[in-house]
Enzyme design. Structure first.
Site, PDB file in Angstrom:
ATOM      1  N   LYS A   5       5.290   1.876   8.630  1.00 44.27           N
ATOM      2  CA  LYS A   5       4.084   2.576   9.113  1.00 44.27           C
ATOM      3  C   LYS A   5       2.901   1.626   9.260  1.00 44.27           C
ATOM      4  CE  LYS A   5       3.626   6.477   7.010  1.00 44.27           C
ATOM      5  NZ  LYS A   5       3.255   7.495   6.009  1.00 44.27           N
ATOM      6  N   LYS A  18       5.231   2.461  -2.810  1.00 43.42           N
ATOM      7  CA  LYS A  18       5.149   3.881  -3.177  1.00 43.42           C
ATOM      8  C   LYS A  18       5.353   4.003  -4.666  1.00 43.42           C
ATOM      9  CE  LYS A  18       4.507   7.738  -0.874  1.00 43.42           C
ATOM     10  NZ  LYS A  18       3.695   7.832   0.348  1.00 43.42           N
ATOM     11  N   LYS A  35       0.848  -1.190   0.000  1.00 41.46           N
ATOM     12  CA  LYS A  35       0.000   0.000   0.000  1.00 41.46           C
ATOM     13  C   LYS A  35       0.874   1.227   0.000  1.00 41.46           C
ATOM     14  CE  LYS A  35      -4.122   1.858   0.646  1.00 41.46           C
ATOM     15  NZ  LYS A  35      -3.923   2.686  -0.533  1.00 41.46           N
ATOM     16  N   SER A  84      -7.332   4.970   4.510  1.00 42.36           N
ATOM     17  CA  SER A  84      -7.249   4.262   3.221  1.00 42.36           C
ATOM     18  C   SER A  84      -7.570   2.779   3.424  1.00 42.36           C
ATOM     19  CB  SER A  84      -5.837   4.376   2.633  1.00 42.36           C
ATOM     20  OG  SER A  84      -5.743   5.511   1.827  1.00 42.36           O
ATOM     21  N   THR A 134      -4.996  12.455   7.665  1.00 44.16           N
ATOM     22  CA  THR A 134      -3.596  12.567   8.091  1.00 44.16           C
ATOM     23  C   THR A 134      -3.448  13.606   9.202  1.00 44.16           C
ATOM     24  OG1 THR A 134      -2.843  11.857   5.939  1.00 44.16           O
ATOM     25  CG2 THR A 134      -1.240  13.030   7.290  1.00 44.16           C
TER      26      THR A 134
HETATM   27  P1  NAD Z   1       0.240  19.482   0.381  1.00 42.43           P
HETATM   28  O1  NAD Z   1       0.788  19.587  -0.992  1.00 42.43           O
HETATM   29  O2  NAD Z   1      -1.222  19.619   0.598  1.00 42.43           O
HETATM   30  O3  NAD Z   1       0.940  20.582   1.323  1.00 42.43           O
HETATM   31  C1  NAD Z   1       2.307  20.771   1.388  1.00 42.43           C
HETATM   32  C2  NAD Z   1       2.566  22.184   1.870  1.00 42.43           C
HETATM   33  O4  NAD Z   1       3.978  22.338   1.990  1.00 42.43           O
HETATM   34  C3  NAD Z   1       2.082  23.263   0.903  1.00 42.43           C
HETATM   35  O5  NAD Z   1       1.532  24.327   1.651  1.00 42.43           O
HETATM   36  C4  NAD Z   1       3.372  23.731   0.236  1.00 42.43           C
HETATM   37  O6  NAD Z   1       3.339  25.088  -0.178  1.00 42.43           O
HETATM   38  C5  NAD Z   1       4.343  23.561   1.366  1.00 42.43           C
HETATM   39  N1  NAD Z   1       5.735  23.503   0.903  1.00 42.43           N
HETATM   40  C6  NAD Z   1       6.229  22.997  -0.261  1.00 42.43           C
HETATM   41  N2  NAD Z   1       7.550  23.226  -0.339  1.00 42.43           N
HETATM   42  C7  NAD Z   1       7.881  23.863   0.806  1.00 42.43           C
HETATM   43  C8  NAD Z   1       9.089  24.379   1.330  1.00 42.43           C
HETATM   44  N3  NAD Z   1      10.217  24.304   0.616  1.00 42.43           N
HETATM   45  N4  NAD Z   1       9.072  24.949   2.542  1.00 42.43           N
HETATM   46  C9  NAD Z   1       7.920  25.047   3.247  1.00 42.43           C
HETATM   47  N5  NAD Z   1       6.735  24.612   2.800  1.00 42.43           N
HETATM   48  C10 NAD Z   1       6.735  24.035   1.599  1.00 42.43           C
HETATM   49  O7  NAD Z   1       0.807  18.116   0.955  1.00 42.43           O
HETATM   50  P2  NAD Z   1       0.309  17.263   2.181  1.00 42.43           P
HETATM   51  O8  NAD Z   1      -0.629  16.232   1.682  1.00 42.43           O
HETATM   52  O9  NAD Z   1      -0.104  18.169   3.309  1.00 42.43           O
HETATM   53  O10 NAD Z   1       1.660  16.511   2.541  1.00 42.43           O
HETATM   54  C11 NAD Z   1       2.694  17.164   3.257  1.00 42.43           C
HETATM   55  C12 NAD Z   1       3.688  16.133   3.761  1.00 42.43           C
HETATM   56  O11 NAD Z   1       2.984  15.172   4.525  1.00 42.43           O
HETATM   57  C13 NAD Z   1       4.419  15.345   2.672  1.00 42.43           C
HETATM   58  O12 NAD Z   1       5.726  15.040   3.148  1.00 42.43           O
HETATM   59  C14 NAD Z   1       3.614  14.058   2.575  1.00 42.43           C
HETATM   60  O13 NAD Z   1       4.409  12.961   2.104  1.00 42.43           O
HETATM   61  C15 NAD Z   1       3.245  13.876   4.027  1.00 42.43           C
HETATM   62  N6  NAD Z   1       2.074  13.030   4.170  1.00 42.43           N
HETATM   63  C16 NAD Z   1       0.874  13.392   3.680  1.00 42.43           C
HETATM   64  C17 NAD Z   1      -0.207  12.529   3.805  1.00 42.43           C
HETATM   65  C18 NAD Z   1      -1.566  12.893   3.301  1.00 42.43           C
HETATM   66  O14 NAD Z   1      -2.479  12.042   3.368  1.00 42.43           O
HETATM   67  N7  NAD Z   1      -1.797  14.118   2.872  1.00 42.43           N
HETATM   68  C19 NAD Z   1      -0.036  11.278   4.422  1.00 42.43           C
HETATM   69  C20 NAD Z   1       1.216  10.944   4.938  1.00 42.43           C
HETATM   70  C21 NAD Z   1       2.260  11.824   4.794  1.00 42.43           C
END
Ligand code: NAD
Length: 429
Positions: free
Chosen positions: A93, A105, A69, A357, A189
């Site tokens: 995880k 992934k 997954k 999920s 999340t």
């Molecule tokens: P998203 O795209 O909705 O948000 C990411 C945010 O980070 C945006 O506001 C973006 O502008 C900002 N960002 C990008 N580059 C940046 C930088 N250089 N400095 C500061 N901010 C920056 O993404 P998300 O879904 O919130 O995911 C964020 C993190 O969480 C990722 O690492 C992702 O792998 C992890 N994650 C997300 C989920 C999920 O279900 N959304 C699950 C597990 C892990």
């Protein structure tokens, strides 16, 4: 060994924690080798008639606990090294949460903002066409990740079902609710991380009221945890996005901030125009400064590798909640521990997404549709249970929360793997 790649950093942690927990060497070695890695070029006819080629990957890292997954990421930095690291973290995880899934992934090396909506649809469908025999509801189940969403999952599902000529909603999660998606997936999340944070606040004997919080990355994860923490009285004093951050000592109004970000596309613009501008005293800060603020809770929710041995000494937060995958490098773990900083690791803190999920997959396979209250309650039970198991082991053995989470996961994976026989068993025959 010096850090040279995200995957190598991920392996160093696994090897170090496995040694500490005395995990069978053969099993640790198995966890250092991704099971399958698919690497393809996707030729796409662009709107101007030219053909462009995009590199795409899918890694099924380990499937001892169930079908693999993991999300599909669209980003210019996607490469095989990163995909393997993310797939390894998914393996850990799912095991931390005791979900019957292995880890995977995928991703495409692309900036989706450079594509038209039709080019994006062609690319998403091409990815599924290339992976159609790699992915299946019993084998490997994708989901959204950075820059992919429910609409992209719907295109991929449609492509899969067209090729297989069957209805198969359980092949992909994070779909639109109308196509079999689960209620509660969009904020899962952030909500999962929030539930862990509340548990930490409880066991530390703190009160949420007026705890100060800084969040790097005001996107899906960052926004939802901010909103939930604000409701229990925390003050969100700093947020940022890729353009930079803003700081307000008295704390931001999260929903106004979010609405303005949707309108202006950047947090820094938010308080500089519109009616909220005058309400709160704030000033711009850089992403690097945000990490080093004197706050109670720091939440990296954007990128990998932002806390390293170079800035770990400057971190002043009492606790860090990792919503991003891999925001702290292995080399920084001990520095943070020596400063007494509690870190809720990514493999626990951001597991709410994969947990819901999993709920979506269960609903698809059993023909059910759960209410939002049901999903919230089941998520709460799962997150609190996982947090409590990690906290208890950490307290008993004097481990960090990251070590305890990995060791719980490694023990589950190791016990399952050993049921197939190990060196010890075969040597005796
Ligand atoms: P998203 O795209 O909705 O948000 C990411 C945010 O980070 C945006 O506001 C973006 O502008 C900002 N960002 C990008 N580059 C940046 C930088 N250089 N400095 C500061 N901010 C920056 O993404 P998300 O879904 O919130 O995911 C964020 C993190 O969480 C990722 O690492 C992702 O792998 C992890 N994650 C997300 C989920 C999920 O279900 N959304 C699950 C597990 C892990």
């Amino acid at each position: 060994m010096a850090y040279s790649s995200t995957f190598e950093d991920a392996l160093l942690r696994v090897q170090s924690f496995a040694k500490r927990a005395d995990i069978n060497a053969e099993i640790t070695e198995a966890l250092c080798h991704p099971k399958e890695m698919m690497s393809v070029s996707l030729p796409i006819r662009m709107d101007d008639g030219t053909k462009q080629y995009f590199s795409a990957y899918r890694c099924r890292y380990n499937n001892i606990l169930g079908p693999t997954k993991g999300g599909i990421r669209f980003h210019p930095n996607v490469n095989s090294d990163e995909v393997q690291a993310l797939a390894l973290w998914m393996t850990i995880k799912c095991a931390v949460l005791d979900i019957p899934f292995g880890g995977a992934k995928g991703g495409i090396t692309v900036n989706p903002k450079d594509l038209s909506p039709m080019e994006l649809e062609r690319l998403s469908r091409a990815y599924m066409r290339a992976m159609v025999n790699f992915i299946s509801p019993h084998r490997d189940i994708p989901a959204p990740d950075v820059n992919t969403n429910a609409l992209i999952m719907a295109w991929m599902l449609d492509e899969y079902e067209s090729i297989k000529r069957e209805h198969s909603p359980d092949v992909i999660t994070g779909k639109p609710v109308e196509l079999g998606g689960s209620l509660g997936r969009d904020d899962a999340t952030g909500r999962g991380a929030y539930l862990c944070t509340l548990e930490l606040i409880k066991v530390m004997g703190w009160s949420p009221n007026n705890l100060t919080v800084a969040i790097q990355g005001f996107g899906n994860g960052g926004y939802h945890i901010a909103q939930l923490l604000e409701k229990v009285g925390c003050k969100i004093v700093a947020v940022s996005d890729s353009q930079g951050g803003i700081y307000a000592e008295e704390g931001f109004h999260i929903d106004s901030l979010w609405q303005e970000k949707q309108r202006s596309r950047q947090v820094r613009a938010v308080y500089c125009d519109g009616s909220v501008c005058e309400l709160i005293n704030h000033h711009p800060i850089t992403n690097a400064e945000l990490l080093e603020l004197d706050v109670d809770i720091l939440i990296p929710a954007a990128l990998e590798g932002v806390i390293t041995k170079d800035n770990a000494h400057q971190i002043k937060a009492k606790a860090i909640v990792e919503i991003a995958n891999g925001p702290i490098l292995f080399e920084a773990d001990d520095i943070l521990a020596s400063k007494g900083i509690k870190v809720i690791p990514d493999v626990l803190a951001n597991a709410g997404g994969v947990t819901v999920s999993y709920f979506e997959w269960v609903q698809n396979r059993s023909g059910q549709h759960w209410s939002l209250d049901d999903v919230h309650q089941k998520l709460k039970d799962k997150m609190i249970d996982a947090f409590s198991q990690v906290w208890t082991l950490a307290e008993q053995k004097n481990y960090s929360l990251r070590e305890a989470a990995y060791i719980n996961a490694l023990n589950r994976i190791s016990t399952a793997t050993s049921k197939l026989g190990t060196h010890h068993y075969f040597k005796q025959t």
